[in-house]
Design an enzyme around this catalytic site. Structure first.
Site, PDB file in Angstrom:
ATOM      1  N   CYS A  71      51.019 114.091 -72.672  1.00  0.00           N
ATOM      2  CA  CYS A  71      52.143 113.171 -72.584  1.00  0.00           C
ATOM      3  C   CYS A  71      51.833 112.199 -71.458  1.00  0.00           C
ATOM      4  O   CYS A  71      51.625 112.631 -70.313  1.00  0.00           O
ATOM      5  CB  CYS A  71      53.404 113.980 -72.277  1.00  0.00           C
ATOM      6  SG  CYS A  71      54.854 112.964 -71.939  1.00  0.00           S
ATOM      7  N   CYS A 181      51.247 106.213 -75.493  1.00  0.00           N
ATOM      8  CA  CYS A 181      52.189 107.332 -75.642  1.00  0.00           C
ATOM      9  C   CYS A 181      51.662 108.178 -76.786  1.00  0.00           C
ATOM     10  O   CYS A 181      51.256 107.640 -77.829  1.00  0.00           O
ATOM     11  CB  CYS A 181      53.583 106.793 -75.969  1.00  0.00           C
ATOM     12  SG  CYS A 181      54.739 108.060 -76.541  1.00  0.00           S
TER      13      CYS A 181
HETATM   14  N1  DGL Z   1      54.758 111.473 -75.861  1.00  0.00           N
HETATM   15  C1  DGL Z   1      55.146 111.080 -74.586  1.00  0.00           C
HETATM   16  C2  DGL Z   1      54.227 110.115 -73.896  1.00  0.00           C
HETATM   17  O1  DGL Z   1      53.088 110.178 -74.107  1.00  0.00           O
HETATM   18  C3  DGL Z   1      56.576 110.959 -74.212  1.00  0.00           C
HETATM   19  C4  DGL Z   1      57.485 110.185 -75.041  1.00  0.00           C
HETATM   20  C5  DGL Z   1      58.890 110.345 -74.542  1.00  0.00           C
HETATM   21  O2  DGL Z   1      59.353 111.466 -74.491  1.00  0.00           O
HETATM   22  O3  DGL Z   1      59.500 109.343 -74.165  1.00  0.00           O
HETATM   23  O4  DGL Z   1      54.585 109.321 -73.114  1.00  0.00           O
END
Ligand code: DGL
Length: 248
Positions: A71, A181
């Site tokens: 993430c 993301c």
């Molecule tokens: N998948 C996540 C990222 O890479 C987080 C997305 C979220 O929860 O806002 O930032």
């Protein structure tokens, strides 16, 4: 065989797990979707850090020898805190600005990420290193995480949501777009249909997978010999997690 924890605010980190399993197929993986608290992107760094610590403790209690913070938002907010607080190796996401900056022909790199990532010092530092060489255009992929968490990867509504953030970057001349993301790679087929031919999308996940392999070796954690397995856990409902896992 290594036991590796992988977590994200939701199912997005599965796009990283997919790349990890391509090069390390024989390990035991525990994937944790913290979807009861998703999205992380609009939350404070302190909140995201407290969730990252809680999830890490759960992964440790299940035997994780290393943790992949799959993430970008949690990496930006919490990885220094995790490394200082726990005695195992952590591998985080790196915004792929470097390969994008060396690959662009138009001189404009687009970055799609969450609001949290775009204001994290880690990202701002990386961006600062390339600010003289290329122009960096940024957009939050507004509503992208929600689409993926709903398992809505295509269709008229998904297309309208994706167009609203992607088209302004294309209009600014970006020919290389960083997927900042881990949810966004699930929308890649849709983005590729919207963008003109020749626009490249860069997903840092394969580089993160290679980094994990190196980090395991550096820490003397043996890999291979299997049997490879994946345990899927979630703090909220796991329907989308199971559905998207079938796609990877
Ligand atoms: N998948 C996540 C990222 O890479 C987080 C997305 C979220 O929860 O806002 O930032």
């Amino acid at each position: 065989m290594a036991c590796i924890g992988v977590f994200d605010s939701g199912s997005g980190g599965l796009s990283v797990l997919r790349e990890i399993r391509k090069i390390l197929p024989d390990e035991r993986y525990i994937y944790y979707s913290d979807n009861a608290y998703c999205p992380y992107g609009e939350k404070t760094a302190d909140f995201v850090t407290s969730r990252a610590r809680a999830v890490t403790e759960l992964l440790l209690s299940k035997g994780a020898q290393a943790v992949v913070v799959a993430c970008n938002t949690a990496t930006g907010a919490a990885i220094a805190n995790l490394r200082a607080g726990y005695d195992i190796p952590f591998v985080g996401m790196e915004p792929a600005v470097k390969p994008a900056a060396s690959g662009t022909r138009s001189g404009v790199v687009g970055v799609l990420a969450t609001a949290g990532t775009l204001k994290a010092p880690k990202y701002l530092n990386t961006k600062g290193q390339y600010a003289d060489a290329v122009r960096i255009a940024e957009r939050v992929g507004k509503g992208f995480v929600e689409l993926v968490e709903n398992g809505e990867l295509d269709g008229q509504h998904a297309e309208a949501v994706v167009r609203a953030s992607l088209e302004p970057l294309l209009a600014e001349g970006a020919d290389t777009i960083v997927l900042g993301c881990t949810h966004y790679p699930f929308l890649l087929p849709l983005m590729q249909r919207i963008a003109p031919e020749g626009v490249r999308f860069i997903d840092p996940a394969p580089a993160v997978a290679r980094r994990l392999r190196d980090v395991l070796a550096m820490n003397g954690i043996p890999v291979g010999e299997g049997p490879g397995s994946v345990e899927l856990l979630a703090s909220g409902p796991d329907t989308t997690l199971k559905k998207l896992f079938k796609l990877i």
